[in-house]
Design a protein around this motif. Structure first.
Motif, PDB file in Angstrom:
ATOM      1  N   GLN A 180      60.518  36.209  54.448  1.00  0.00           N
ATOM      2  CA  GLN A 180      59.747  35.662  53.335  1.00  0.00           C
ATOM      3  C   GLN A 180      59.272  34.243  53.627  1.00  0.00           C
ATOM      4  OE1 GLN A 180      62.633  36.165  50.244  1.00  0.00           O
ATOM      5  NE2 GLN A 180      61.984  38.238  49.735  1.00  0.00           N
ATOM      6  N   PHE A 181      60.112  33.442  54.263  1.00  0.00           N
ATOM      7  CA  PHE A 181      59.704  32.080  54.604  1.00  0.00           C
ATOM      8  C   PHE A 181      58.576  32.089  55.620  1.00  0.00           C
ATOM      9  CE2 PHE A 181      63.707  30.088  52.886  1.00  0.00           C
ATOM     10  CZ  PHE A 181      63.055  29.177  52.076  1.00  0.00           C
ATOM     11  N   ALA A 182      58.649  32.991  56.614  1.00  0.00           N
ATOM     12  CA  ALA A 182      57.569  33.079  57.598  1.00  0.00           C
ATOM     13  C   ALA A 182      56.261  33.491  56.922  1.00  0.00           C
ATOM     14  CB  ALA A 182      57.949  34.079  58.688  1.00  0.00           C
TER      15      ALA A 182
ATOM     16  N   ALA B 133      55.933  45.841  55.223  1.00  0.00           N
ATOM     17  CA  ALA B 133      55.378  44.727  54.457  1.00  0.00           C
ATOM     18  C   ALA B 133      54.690  43.711  55.347  1.00  0.00           C
ATOM     19  CB  ALA B 133      56.492  44.054  53.642  1.00  0.00           C
ATOM     20  N   THR B 134      55.341  43.315  56.437  1.00  0.00           N
ATOM     21  CA  THR B 134      54.743  42.309  57.312  1.00  0.00           C
ATOM     22  C   THR B 134      53.567  42.870  58.091  1.00  0.00           C
ATOM     23  OG1 THR B 134      56.495  42.829  58.909  1.00  0.00           O
ATOM     24  CG2 THR B 134      56.807  40.881  57.532  1.00  0.00           C
ATOM     25  N   GLY B 135      53.556  44.180  58.321  1.00  0.00           N
ATOM     26  CA  GLY B 135      52.404  44.786  58.987  1.00  0.00           C
ATOM     27  C   GLY B 135      51.141  44.732  58.144  1.00  0.00           C
TER      28      GLY B 135
ATOM     29  N   TRP C 134      50.011  36.899  63.826  1.00  0.00           N
ATOM     30  CA  TRP C 134      51.074  35.903  64.008  1.00  0.00           C
ATOM     31  C   TRP C 134      52.323  36.272  63.213  1.00  0.00           C
ATOM     32  CZ3 TRP C 134      47.685  30.891  63.231  1.00  0.00           C
ATOM     33  CH2 TRP C 134      46.838  30.751  64.331  1.00  0.00           C
ATOM     34  N   LEU C 135      52.118  36.789  61.993  1.00  0.00           N
ATOM     35  CA  LEU C 135      53.263  37.177  61.166  1.00  0.00           C
ATOM     36  C   LEU C 135      54.061  38.303  61.824  1.00  0.00           C
ATOM     37  CD1 LEU C 135      54.709  36.750  58.441  1.00  0.00           C
ATOM     38  CD2 LEU C 135      53.219  38.521  57.477  1.00  0.00           C
ATOM     39  N   VAL C 136      53.369  39.294  62.337  1.00  0.00           N
ATOM     40  CA  VAL C 136      54.039  40.395  63.036  1.00  0.00           C
ATOM     41  C   VAL C 136      54.744  39.876  64.287  1.00  0.00           C
ATOM     42  CG1 VAL C 136      53.641  42.530  64.341  1.00  0.00           C
ATOM     43  CG2 VAL C 136      52.520  42.189  62.122  1.00  0.00           C
TER      44      VAL C 136
END
Length: 489
Positions: free
Chosen positions: A271-273, A351-353, A307-309
């Motif tokens: 979540q922080f990322a 979710a991050t995808g 970047w998130l992934v």
């Protein structure tokens, strides 16, 4: 991102100290109290953490910078007033909240009540800190958020909670003492956030004509039409992250609530990322969509998702592989949370995808759709929690949260694509996903069975770094090099 990593890491350490120092039931009460505090703080912000980024960015992009002062005066005072009302309500309701969440542990109800009241005192400071830092991000200034919220508050919380843990060598561990240690850093951070917000406003004050009364009135109306749905959506979003701990405490007991909170603590890192990238992209995305530059908006969305992934999928996959070892760090009682880790990690991969899809939907002006999505996801989670927690405990809560996370990402993903044509599945996203799955999914599964997990990870980490370097153009990492070159010149 570095600040987010530090904040997530200190959050895990704080959880470890609380879990190791307090008993399982008192630790569960602490996590339930902080969950109530965060939920009340989210309600107190009235959705302005989105409105105070969207509107300043939109006003500057459309040549109406003279309305920036009126915009800030529209958003900040209601938060200050409402946060005081909620703090009073939390103080008065503390005994009832403690009774509901400690039904099977009445002997700790008094300490639970005191802890809730300690947190209630700091509730206005938490709400104002977040809103004032939002103001600085509306001016594209990220440094105050990183230095004050991610670094200073997180480090002060870790030091204060550590001091409370050390104090238990001489005095009996006290839940109110840990609550005070955890909340007290909001006082200096709120003062510094106010100074940073004032500096951002005065340093960028436009020299043009002042706003007319009709313009200010129209802005106030439009501000709250946009922000109102986000206020409810923000609370529902926080409920997705926090209310399950309260439900486990009420329906399953405080000890299962502690196991659930510890097992899902890695989600905070994710979540922080996500939050760190979202906050950086948010004003630029608002400007691009305000001026109709869909190509730039899509590029921002896809690059940020890649970047998130790249950052979060290795964490998820490592947690899946290392769950038995990771949980025993908090104590042998917490090893029972391994199924919770597996379920939540799988949901976070989905979710991050999808990237920061809810933020993209909000910056496109679709806050009503955003509200509907979050409420649908919350209904799914609460319904499944009520059905599954009495039967499966913490695992039932994990199943409810996982289904809600999937709903809360796939619904807005379809809506964003249909309304704006934006999607997160660019070259960088695909490259980051394949690289993560290969190095931290396939390699540990195959090599780990032959040589053990540690040798497999010793190969996976350098292979991942090398792959990221070779794919730096596809991943958009060259942007960091260009930024460095610009700063040097």
């Amino acid at each position: 991102m570095a600040g987010s990593a530090l904040a997530g890491g200190t959050g895990v350490l704080v959880t470890w100290i609380v879990a190791r120092t307090l008993g399982a039931e008192e630790a569960g009460a602490f996590f339930a109290a902080t969950a109530a505090f965060v939920l009340a703080g989210g309600l107190a912000k009235l959705g302005t953490h989105t409105g105070l980024v969207y509107w300043p960015a939109r006003l500057r992009a459309t040549g109406r910078s003279h309305l920036l002062g009126a915009c800030l005066r529209t958003g900040i005072p209601p938060v200050a007033g409402f946060s005081l009302v909620l703090a009073g309500a939390m103080w008065l309701a503390a005994p009832e909240i403690a009774r509901l969440t400690a039904t099977e542990s009445p002997h700790i109800a008094a300490g639970h009540t005191a802890g809730l009241r300690v947190l209630a005192v700091f509730l206005p400071l938490q709400a104002l800190t977040d809103v004032l830092l939002t103001v600085t991000r509306g001016y594209r200034i990220m440094r105050p958020t990183v230095l004050l919220d991610r670094v200073l508050r997180s480090v002060l919380q870790l030091l204060a909670v550590s001091a409370a843990g050390v104090a238990t060598l001489w005095v009996t561990a006290s839940l109110p003492m840990f609550a005070l240690a955890w909340a007290a850093p909001y006082l200096p951070v709120a003062i510094l956030a106010g100074w940073a917000a004032r500096r951002a406003y005065t340093g960028n004050r436009p020299a043009g004509p002042t706003a007319e009364r009709a313009e200010r009135r129209r802005l106030r109306r439009d501000f709250w039409i946009f922000t109102g749905p986000r206020a409810v959506a923000a609370v529902a979003q926080l409920a997705l992250q926090r209310v399950d701990v309260l439900l486990v405490a009420a329906l399953g007991g405080l000890a299962p609530a502690a196991i659930y909170a510890v097992a899902g603590r890695f989600v905070v890192l994710i979540q922080f990322a996500n939050q760190g990238l979202s906050q950086s992209v948010q004003p630029r995305l608002a400007e691009a969509l305000s001026t109709g530059d869909r190509q730039a908006a899509n590029r921002l969305y896809q690059t940020a998702t890649g970047w998130l992934v790249l950052v979060t999928w290795p964490i998820n996959l490592l947690v899946i592989a290392c769950a038995p070892y990771y949980l025993r760090i908090f104590g042998d009682d917490y090893a029972a949370g391994r199924p919770v880790v597996l379920v939540l990690a799988a949901a976070m991969l989905v979710a991050t995808g999808c990237g920061m899809v809810d933020m993209v939907l909000a910056m496109a002006g679709r806050t009503s759709l955003n509200l509907g999505n979050v409420l649908a996801a919350l209904a799914v989670m609460i319904g499944l929690d009520l059905l599954l927690i009495p039967r499966a405990g913490a695992l039932g809560a994990a199943a409810g949260l996982a289904c809600a996370v999937v709903v809360n990402n796939l619904l807005p993903l379809a809506q964003v694509y249909r309304s704006t044509g934006l999607h997160p599945f660019g070259t960088g996203t695909r490259a980051a996903a394949l690289l993560s799955l290969g190095c931290f999914g396939l390699l540990p599964a195959v090599a780990g069975a032959l040589t053990g997990l540690l040798p497999a990870l010793a190969v996976a980490v350098p292979a991942y770094c090398a792959g990221a370097w070779l794919l730096r153009r596809e991943l958009g990492l060259a942007a960091f090099a260009r930024r460095s070159q610009l700063e040097e010149s």
